[in-house]
Design an enzyme around this catalytic site. Sequence first.
Site, PDB file in Angstrom:
ATOM      1  N   TYR A  22      50.204  29.250  39.150  1.00 21.38           N
ATOM      2  CA  TYR A  22      50.713  28.938  40.464  1.00 21.38           C
ATOM      3  C   TYR A  22      52.040  29.743  40.533  1.00 21.38           C
ATOM      4  O   TYR A  22      52.314  30.400  41.798  1.00 21.38           O
ATOM      5  CB  TYR A  22      50.927  27.534  40.842  1.00 21.38           C
ATOM      6  N   ASN A  45      42.204  24.643  50.364  1.00 24.49           N
ATOM      7  CA  ASN A  45      41.316  25.896  50.490  1.00 24.49           C
ATOM      8  C   ASN A  45      40.250  25.823  51.685  1.00 24.49           C
ATOM      9  O   ASN A  45      39.241  25.319  51.470  1.00 24.49           O
ATOM     10  CB  ASN A  45      40.858  25.902  49.111  1.00 24.49           C
ATOM     11  N   CYS A  53      39.631  28.935  42.905  1.00 22.26           N
ATOM     12  CA  CYS A  53      40.795  28.444  42.888  1.00 22.26           C
ATOM     13  C   CYS A  53      40.971  27.625  41.602  1.00 22.26           C
ATOM     14  O   CYS A  53      42.051  27.265  41.021  1.00 22.26           O
ATOM     15  CB  CYS A  53      41.221  27.365  44.077  1.00 22.26           C
ATOM     16  N   HIS A  54      39.919  27.741  40.846  1.00 18.45           N
ATOM     17  CA  HIS A  54      39.932  27.127  39.404  1.00 18.45           C
ATOM     18  C   HIS A  54      40.441  27.815  38.544  1.00 18.45           C
ATOM     19  O   HIS A  54      40.804  27.632  37.345  1.00 18.45           O
ATOM     20  CB  HIS A  54      38.531  26.790  39.084  1.00 18.45           C
ATOM     21  N   GLU A  80      33.432  29.897  31.875  1.00 17.93           N
ATOM     22  CA  GLU A  80      33.919  31.402  31.934  1.00 17.93           C
ATOM     23  C   GLU A  80      34.351  32.143  30.540  1.00 17.93           C
ATOM     24  O   GLU A  80      34.804  33.056  30.609  1.00 17.93           O
ATOM     25  CB  GLU A  80      34.841  31.553  33.133  1.00 17.93           C
TER      26      GLU A  80
END
Length: 99
Positions: A22, A45, A53-54, A80
């Site tokens: 952030y 969002n 945003c993750h 991911e």
Amino acid sequence: MSLEKKIYKKLLEVPKGQITTYGELAKAVGLKNGQRAVGRIMNKNPYPVIIPCHRVVMSNGKVGGYAYGEHIKTKMLHDEGIKIENGKILDWEKTIHRF
DNA sequence: CTACCGGCGACCT
DNA sequence: TAGGTCGCCGGTA
């Protein structure tokens, strides 16, 4: 362009498999201490699908929160290829993305 | 590791 | 238009 738009755009620069914080994201758009502002913005969002945003985590190594639940966030990150344990990012230096 | 407060902007009275 | 609130934080004690 509004600040939030810049933030979303910056966030799109983070490739899959990598993350950002952030604070870094805030600085990337010209804010010194706008981490919280960023969090507030991410929470609202308006583009939940196109905005990953993750991929934004806390600078202290913890995953941080998520509008749809931290568990979901953690799952997506792990999906991911990011290693996480007890809500903490493991290969930090290797996973973090610098703008 | 836990606790506390400073700082920032979008959103809501 | 002018405050007050609030959040997916961050750095320090």
